[in-house]
Design a protein around this motif. Structure first.
Motif, PDB file in Angstrom:
ATOM      1  N   UNK A   1      11.300  -9.148 -56.910  1.00  0.00           N
ATOM      2  CA  UNK A   1      11.120 -10.327 -57.868  1.00  0.00           C
ATOM      3  C   UNK A   1      12.107 -10.115 -59.135  1.00  0.00           C
ATOM      4  N   UNK A   2      12.024  -8.905 -59.555  1.00  0.00           N
ATOM      5  CA  UNK A   2      12.669  -8.656 -60.926  1.00  0.00           C
ATOM      6  C   UNK A   2      14.204  -8.476 -60.720  1.00  0.00           C
ATOM      7  N   UNK A   3      14.611  -8.044 -59.663  1.00  0.00           N
ATOM      8  CA  UNK A   3      15.974  -7.805 -59.308  1.00  0.00           C
ATOM      9  C   UNK A   3      16.554  -9.388 -59.117  1.00  0.00           C
ATOM     10  N   UNK A   4      15.811 -10.260 -58.325  1.00  0.00           N
ATOM     11  CA  UNK A   4      16.364 -11.491 -57.984  1.00  0.00           C
ATOM     12  C   UNK A   4      16.319 -12.253 -59.403  1.00  0.00           C
ATOM     13  N   UNK A   5      15.040 -12.304 -60.401  1.00  0.00           N
ATOM     14  CA  UNK A   5      15.196 -12.756 -61.480  1.00  0.00           C
ATOM     15  C   UNK A   5      16.424 -12.532 -62.321  1.00  0.00           C
ATOM     16  N   UNK A   6      16.908 -11.034 -62.330  1.00  0.00           N
ATOM     17  CA  UNK A   6      18.101 -10.699 -63.253  1.00  0.00           C
ATOM     18  C   UNK A   6      19.396 -11.335 -62.807  1.00  0.00           C
ATOM     19  N   UNK A   7      19.347 -11.480 -61.405  1.00  0.00           N
ATOM     20  CA  UNK A   7      20.703 -11.952 -60.707  1.00  0.00           C
ATOM     21  C   UNK A   7      20.706 -13.360 -60.698  1.00  0.00           C
ATOM     22  N   UNK A   8      19.704 -14.010 -60.766  1.00  0.00           N
ATOM     23  CA  UNK A   8      19.586 -15.525 -60.699  1.00  0.00           C
ATOM     24  C   UNK A   8      19.565 -16.025 -62.222  1.00  0.00           C
ATOM     25  N   UNK A   9      19.115 -15.511 -63.154  1.00  0.00           N
ATOM     26  CA  UNK A   9      18.647 -15.834 -64.593  1.00  0.00           C
ATOM     27  C   UNK A   9      17.654 -16.440 -64.737  1.00  0.00           C
ATOM     28  N   UNK A  10      16.522 -16.509 -63.721  1.00  0.00           N
ATOM     29  CA  UNK A  10      15.334 -17.329 -64.111  1.00  0.00           C
ATOM     30  C   UNK A  10      14.508 -16.061 -64.693  1.00  0.00           C
ATOM     31  N   UNK A  11      13.096 -16.297 -65.082  1.00  0.00           N
ATOM     32  CA  UNK A  11      12.198 -15.666 -65.561  1.00  0.00           C
ATOM     33  C   UNK A  11      11.602 -14.790 -64.387  1.00  0.00           C
ATOM     34  N   UNK A  12      11.244 -13.666 -64.477  1.00  0.00           N
ATOM     35  CA  UNK A  12      10.183 -13.162 -63.497  1.00  0.00           C
ATOM     36  C   UNK A  12       8.916 -13.937 -62.967  1.00  0.00           C
ATOM     37  N   UNK A  13       8.470 -14.334 -64.321  1.00  0.00           N
ATOM     38  CA  UNK A  13       7.133 -15.111 -63.826  1.00  0.00           C
ATOM     39  C   UNK A  13       7.466 -16.307 -62.942  1.00  0.00           C
ATOM     40  N   UNK A  14       8.467 -16.865 -63.410  1.00  0.00           N
ATOM     41  CA  UNK A  14       8.837 -18.248 -62.845  1.00  0.00           C
ATOM     42  C   UNK A  14       9.402 -18.086 -61.194  1.00  0.00           C
ATOM     43  N   UNK A  15       9.987 -17.018 -60.966  1.00  0.00           N
ATOM     44  CA  UNK A  15      10.208 -16.600 -59.751  1.00  0.00           C
ATOM     45  C   UNK A  15       8.747 -16.548 -58.895  1.00  0.00           C
ATOM     46  N   UNK A  16       7.846 -15.677 -59.250  1.00  0.00           N
ATOM     47  CA  UNK A  16       6.710 -15.677 -58.856  1.00  0.00           C
ATOM     48  C   UNK A  16       5.911 -16.791 -58.553  1.00  0.00           C
ATOM     49  N   UNK A  17       5.772 -17.738 -59.526  1.00  0.00           N
ATOM     50  CA  UNK A  17       5.222 -19.004 -59.532  1.00  0.00           C
ATOM     51  C   UNK A  17       5.738 -19.902 -58.405  1.00  0.00           C
ATOM     52  N   UNK A  18       7.134 -19.859 -58.369  1.00  0.00           N
ATOM     53  CA  UNK A  18       7.863 -20.622 -57.247  1.00  0.00           C
ATOM     54  C   UNK A  18       7.507 -19.998 -55.929  1.00  0.00           C
ATOM     55  N   UNK A  19       7.719 -18.965 -55.735  1.00  0.00           N
ATOM     56  CA  UNK A  19       7.185 -18.093 -54.503  1.00  0.00           C
ATOM     57  C   UNK A  19       5.682 -18.373 -53.975  1.00  0.00           C
ATOM     58  N   UNK A  20       4.890 -18.419 -54.965  1.00  0.00           N
ATOM     59  CA  UNK A  20       3.348 -18.654 -54.759  1.00  0.00           C
ATOM     60  C   UNK A  20       2.921 -20.140 -54.775  1.00  0.00           C
ATOM     61  N   UNK A  21       3.890 -20.721 -54.752  1.00  0.00           N
ATOM     62  CA  UNK A  21       3.814 -22.409 -54.858  1.00  0.00           C
ATOM     63  C   UNK A  21       3.232 -23.007 -55.838  1.00  0.00           C
ATOM     64  N   UNK A  22       2.946 -22.179 -57.105  1.00  0.00           N
ATOM     65  CA  UNK A  22       2.014 -22.682 -58.282  1.00  0.00           C
ATOM     66  C   UNK A  22       3.224 -23.569 -59.262  1.00  0.00           C
ATOM     67  N   UNK A  23       4.318 -23.619 -59.015  1.00  0.00           N
ATOM     68  CA  UNK A  23       5.240 -24.490 -59.780  1.00  0.00           C
ATOM     69  C   UNK A  23       6.094 -25.281 -59.044  1.00  0.00           C
TER      70      UNK A  23
END
Length: 83
Positions: free
Chosen positions: A25-47
């Motif tokens: 998730x950290x690598x994906x966040x860096x590549x996409x420009x999204x925040x790491x917590x946002x990536x986790x929230x998306x993947x867990x269906x919380x956002x």
């Protein structure tokens, strides 16, 4: 299908595509420009994911936005926390 169920399934699909590339998730966040917590929230269906975020996620994963929804209409088996 309820909104939360759609968010959960879309999150699972995004995680599948990310893991397929071997990215944390950290690598994906860096590549996409999204925040790491946002990536986790998306993947867990919380956002709820905006169209702009879907576009950015698809570009980063080098897939079409349509590909993010592949299988979303079908039930997804989630692993339980116990294994």
């Amino acid at each position: 299908m309820q909104r939360q169920e759609i968010q959960n399934r879309l999150g699972v699909r995004i995680r599948q595509l990310r893991v397929k590339r071997g990215w944390t998730q950290d690598v994906f966040a860096d590549l996409s420009g999204l925040h790491r917590a946002q990536v986790g929230a998306f993947e867990n269906g919380r956002m709820n994911i905006t169209l702009a975020s879907l576009h950015l996620i698809a570009q980063t994963l080098e897939v079409r936005i349509l590909d993010l929804f592949k299988g979303v209409e079908k039930p997804v088996k989630r692993k339980s926390p116990q294994g």
